[in-house]
Design a protein around this motif. Structure first.
Motif, PDB file in Angstrom:
ATOM      1  N   GLU A  36       5.555  12.040  -9.749  1.00 20.60           N
ATOM      2  CA  GLU A  36       6.114  12.304 -11.073  1.00 20.60           C
ATOM      3  C   GLU A  36       7.585  11.915 -10.970  1.00 20.60           C
ATOM      4  N   LEU A  37       7.890  10.668 -11.412  1.00 21.61           N
ATOM      5  CA  LEU A  37       9.226  10.142 -11.136  1.00 21.61           C
ATOM      6  C   LEU A  37      10.275  10.669 -12.117  1.00 21.61           C
ATOM      7  N   GLY A  38       9.810  11.066 -13.296  1.00 23.37           N
ATOM      8  CA  GLY A  38      10.789  11.418 -14.324  1.00 23.37           C
ATOM      9  C   GLY A  38      11.372  10.135 -14.870  1.00 23.37           C
ATOM     10  N   GLY A  39      12.173  10.208 -15.895  1.00 27.35           N
ATOM     11  CA  GLY A  39      12.770   8.999 -16.473  1.00 27.35           C
ATOM     12  C   GLY A  39      11.772   8.286 -17.347  1.00 27.35           C
ATOM     13  N   ASN A  40      12.221   7.216 -17.944  1.00 26.56           N
ATOM     14  CA  ASN A  40      11.406   6.531 -18.931  1.00 26.56           C
ATOM     15  C   ASN A  40      11.346   5.042 -18.633  1.00 26.56           C
ATOM     16  N   PHE A  41      10.880   4.710 -17.436  1.00 20.89           N
ATOM     17  CA  PHE A  41      10.813   3.326 -16.968  1.00 20.89           C
ATOM     18  C   PHE A  41       9.462   3.133 -16.286  1.00 20.89           C
ATOM     19  N   THR A  42       9.162   1.872 -15.955  1.00 18.75           N
ATOM     20  CA  THR A  42       7.897   1.577 -15.271  1.00 18.75           C
ATOM     21  C   THR A  42       8.189   0.961 -13.904  1.00 18.75           C
ATOM     22  N   PHE A  43       7.578   1.509 -12.871  1.00 24.94           N
ATOM     23  CA  PHE A  43       7.684   0.892 -11.546  1.00 24.94           C
ATOM     24  C   PHE A  43       6.469   0.001 -11.292  1.00 24.94           C
ATOM     25  N   ILE A  44       6.726  -1.210 -10.790  1.00 30.18           N
ATOM     26  CA  ILE A  44       5.634  -2.123 -10.424  1.00 30.18           C
ATOM     27  C   ILE A  44       5.910  -2.689  -9.033  1.00 30.18           C
ATOM     28  N   GLY A  45       4.915  -2.625  -8.178  1.00 29.81           N
ATOM     29  CA  GLY A  45       5.064  -3.213  -6.835  1.00 29.81           C
ATOM     30  C   GLY A  45       5.122  -4.729  -6.923  1.00 29.81           C
ATOM     31  N   GLY A  46       6.014  -5.333  -6.154  1.00 30.23           N
ATOM     32  CA  GLY A  46       6.143  -6.789  -6.184  1.00 30.23           C
ATOM     33  C   GLY A  46       6.493  -7.358  -4.821  1.00 30.23           C
ATOM     34  N   HIS A  47       6.323  -8.676  -4.668  1.00 27.19           N
ATOM     35  CA  HIS A  47       6.654  -9.341  -3.402  1.00 27.19           C
ATOM     36  C   HIS A  47       6.875 -10.831  -3.666  1.00 27.19           C
ATOM     37  N   PRO A  48       8.131 -11.251  -3.661  1.00 25.25           N
ATOM     38  CA  PRO A  48       8.397 -12.689  -3.824  1.00 25.25           C
ATOM     39  C   PRO A  48       8.063 -13.419  -2.522  1.00 25.25           C
ATOM     40  N   MET A  49       7.190 -14.420  -2.601  1.00 27.12           N
ATOM     41  CA  MET A  49       6.637 -15.044  -1.386  1.00 27.12           C
ATOM     42  C   MET A  49       7.471 -16.207  -0.877  1.00 27.12           C
ATOM     43  N   ALA A  50       8.665 -15.885  -0.417  1.00 25.68           N
ATOM     44  CA  ALA A  50       9.461 -16.909   0.278  1.00 25.68           C
ATOM     45  C   ALA A  50      10.411 -16.167   1.185  1.00 25.68           C
ATOM     46  N   GLY A  51      10.998 -16.879   2.077  1.00 27.96           N
ATOM     47  CA  GLY A  51      11.938 -16.294   3.013  1.00 27.96           C
ATOM     48  C   GLY A  51      12.356 -17.376   3.979  1.00 27.96           C
ATOM     49  N   THR A  52      13.267 -17.050   4.831  1.00 30.23           N
ATOM     50  CA  THR A  52      13.618 -17.973   5.903  1.00 30.23           C
ATOM     51  C   THR A  52      13.765 -17.122   7.151  1.00 30.23           C
ATOM     52  N   GLU A  53      14.039 -17.756   8.269  1.00 28.95           N
ATOM     53  CA  GLU A  53      14.232 -17.012   9.506  1.00 28.95           C
ATOM     54  C   GLU A  53      15.630 -16.394   9.564  1.00 28.95           C
ATOM     55  N   ASN A  54      16.450 -16.642   8.555  1.00 30.16           N
ATOM     56  CA  ASN A  54      17.784 -16.057   8.521  1.00 30.16           C
ATOM     57  C   ASN A  54      17.797 -14.845   7.598  1.00 30.16           C
ATOM     58  N   SER A  55      18.822 -14.033   7.712  1.00 32.25           N
ATOM     59  CA  SER A  55      18.871 -12.855   6.856  1.00 32.25           C
ATOM     60  C   SER A  55      20.293 -12.594   6.381  1.00 32.25           C
ATOM     61  N   GLY A  56      20.406 -11.708   5.379  1.00 31.68           N
ATOM     62  CA  GLY A  56      21.717 -11.335   4.860  1.00 31.68           C
ATOM     63  C   GLY A  56      22.144 -12.196   3.681  1.00 31.68           C
ATOM     64  N   ASN A 107       0.825  -1.222   0.000  1.00 33.63           N
ATOM     65  CA  ASN A 107       0.000   0.000   0.000  1.00 33.63           C
ATOM     66  C   ASN A 107       0.848   1.256   0.000  1.00 33.63           C
ATOM     67  N   LYS A 108       1.708   1.372   0.989  1.00 36.73           N
ATOM     68  CA  LYS A 108       2.440   2.623   1.176  1.00 36.73           C
ATOM     69  C   LYS A 108       3.438   2.870   0.050  1.00 36.73           C
ATOM     70  N   VAL A 109       4.203   1.837  -0.287  1.00 38.11           N
ATOM     71  CA  VAL A 109       5.219   1.960  -1.339  1.00 38.11           C
ATOM     72  C   VAL A 109       4.553   2.321  -2.674  1.00 38.11           C
ATOM     73  N   CYS A 110       3.487   1.588  -3.009  1.00 36.12           N
ATOM     74  CA  CYS A 110       2.830   1.829  -4.302  1.00 36.12           C
ATOM     75  C   CYS A 110       2.131   3.182  -4.332  1.00 36.12           C
ATOM     76  N   ALA A 111       1.492   3.560  -3.228  1.00 39.35           N
ATOM     77  CA  ALA A 111       0.810   4.852  -3.198  1.00 39.35           C
ATOM     78  C   ALA A 111       1.811   5.966  -3.485  1.00 39.35           C
ATOM     79  N   GLU A 112       2.958   5.901  -2.851  1.00 40.52           N
ATOM     80  CA  GLU A 112       3.955   6.963  -3.051  1.00 40.52           C
ATOM     81  C   GLU A 112       4.529   6.960  -4.453  1.00 40.52           C
ATOM     82  N   LEU A 113       4.809   5.757  -4.978  1.00 42.80           N
ATOM     83  CA  LEU A 113       5.507   5.710  -6.265  1.00 42.80           C
ATOM     84  C   LEU A 113       4.560   5.784  -7.463  1.00 42.80           C
ATOM     85  N   TYR A 114       3.302   5.400  -7.284  1.00 40.40           N
ATOM     86  CA  TYR A 114       2.361   5.489  -8.407  1.00 40.40           C
ATOM     87  C   TYR A 114       1.868   6.929  -8.587  1.00 40.40           C
ATOM     88  N   SER A 115       1.866   7.702  -7.496  1.00 37.51           N
ATOM     89  CA  SER A 115       1.337   9.065  -7.608  1.00 37.51           C
ATOM     90  C   SER A 115       2.423  10.086  -7.952  1.00 37.51           C
TER      91      SER A 115
END
Lengths: 292, 292
Positions: free
Chosen positions: B112-132, B102-110
């Motif tokens: 005026e980013l400039g440039g000639n690219f497309t931003f799309i919100g995404g979320h890869p649905m995996a992870g583990t309890e470890n990080s880095g 919600n927050k990320v997309c609201a800010e970036l979809y509204s």
């Protein structure tokens, strides 16, 4: 070389997930195993599969056994032991396998059981979200704890014997404690996770999870595939300890909720750090640690 | 045969658990992968391990890439996209990988980013309890969903392209939904299990679990090995949905608690049966079901 178990006979009462797995584990060590189950189909399956040397739908099949594991529902344990007490083999040991110990042990330690055997409260610490003989397998208890809650220290010779045979069958260790401590710990380690899994899947979001879920969802919801009859008995028989743990859990959830709701990142991160520190400290133990 | 990706360049911003695993997954398909991470040690490790073809501590390493996956903390995503917008390759696509939309997309979809690219919100649905980076591995996303929350249907060509390349890298499917629906579902499937794990291990019983625990304890407590900085951001950015799910969870726990406390076996067994029915119905889906 005689390991002290030559000619030894193991009996298992109730060939469900736990009893079936125990029978298979002992059988795989080469010991004689007799099984009793009230369901004819289960007795046939266990014989056909070679999970037992002998089996029947009457407890009498167990009367020449040296150690009997009673893997019955909580409500059936006391009745099983009391009604068969005069016929258990002289000098034999009967160990129950039920997930609560206060009530079962209080009734059976105080009763004049008759017969010439010793009853000891027990609880093999493994299981799956499935139930019944068809779900049983020899490796279920590999590395797991078997908890014993004996009446008094006069059982020490018996406990050493039980420990030897349980380790031989693949258990990682034998833990001896009081019925009271067992029931408090099991309220936390086993019953509360079942309450959480069941409460979790009752969210209206659950049926829509597909495509939005991964490991966290899988792990938290796994044991919601629950045996309602068994677990409602276990919860009610241990309700004081279980309700205490539920109350503590809710209080901890509220603390995280309140920190998130108020946007208090400092408090929230501190709570999560505390949880991580506890988890990391816990993980040092494990099934190989400190055998008694 | 040209599969449409000849000469195609993938960029990954942030080589932690998620970004590092994405880089390795794309690299294993034979695609060119460039990686950006602010930590020099991570850049060196990724280059040494061959997880990337090129890597650097400045975003400029990504400016000739056709698709960039931004696997940064929630607080860093908007800043990363805005400040580099004019320099992303013309016609390129930037997809973020953060756990709230919600927050990320609201800010970036509204904006005026400039440039000639497309931003799309995404979320890869995996992870583990470890990080880095050290916890990353190519197979992390094998069979998992990648959720996309595009601005509008005018992105359909881009989404087909993303789908092709994500399936090629091992994802099981691509799910397209709104940021709002994503955030509600993720509050349930991912954030709530983390709240539960952390709340659970804070019971005074937890440090004594060793010898009394088995699979239920392991599964419920696994993700208490949490990244406090990341998850406190995620919880607060999605606090309304998360608090709703916590409240529903507590209500469901109270119902089970009350039935147990009053010894009402009929109600308790019915609640557990309801949970089992839901769980069993859910289990029919899974990662192979209904690709969009």
């Amino acid at each position: 070389m005689d390991d002290g178990f030559t000619g030894f006979r193991i009996g298992v009462a109730g060939l469900g997930l736990i009893g079936g797995s125990l029978a298979k584990a002992f059988k795989s060590t080469g010991l004689y195993v007799a099984g009793f189950d009230s369901a004819k189909s289960v007795v046939s399956a266990a014989l056909k599969e070679g999970a037992v040397d002998a089996a029947g739908c009457e407890p009498s099949i167990l009367f020449d056994c040296d150690i009997i594991f009673a893997a019955l529902y909580p409500a059936g344990i006391v009745q099983f032991v009391k009604s068969n007490a005069p016929r258990f083999k002289t000098g034999s040991v009967v160990v129950d396998c039920c997930g609560i110990k206060n009530k079962v042990c209080a009734e059976l330690y105080s009763a004049e059981l008759g017969g010439n055997f010793t009853f000891i409260g027990g609880h093999p610490m493994a299981g799956t979200e499935n139930s019944g003989y068809s779900a049983s397998y020899a490796e279920l208890f590999r590395g797991a704890s078997f908890i014993l809650t004996p009446k008094s220290s006069e059982n020490s010779v018996i406990i050493e014997k039980l420990r030897d045979i349980l380790l031989k069958a693949g258990f990682g260790r034998v833990v001896v404690t009081t019925p009271q401590h067992h029931d408090r710990m099991i309220a936390f380690t086993s019953q509360l996770p079942h309450v959480l899994a069941c409460s979790y899947v009752m969210s209206p979001c659950c049926p829509q999870h597909d495509g939005f879920s991964a490991g966290s969802f899988r792990d938290i919801s796994r044991v919601a595939h629950i045996n309602p009859e068994l677990w409602s008995q276990l919860f009610i028989e241990n309700k004081d300890e279980l309700c205490d743990e539920i109350d503590i859990m809710i209080k901890n959830m509220q603390a995280i909720r309140d920190a998130a709701a108020s946007g208090d990142k400092h408090t929230l991160a501190a709570l999560l750090q505390k949880a991580r520190d506890i988890k990391d400290a816990c993980a040092c133990g494990g099934q190989d640690a400190g055998k008694i």
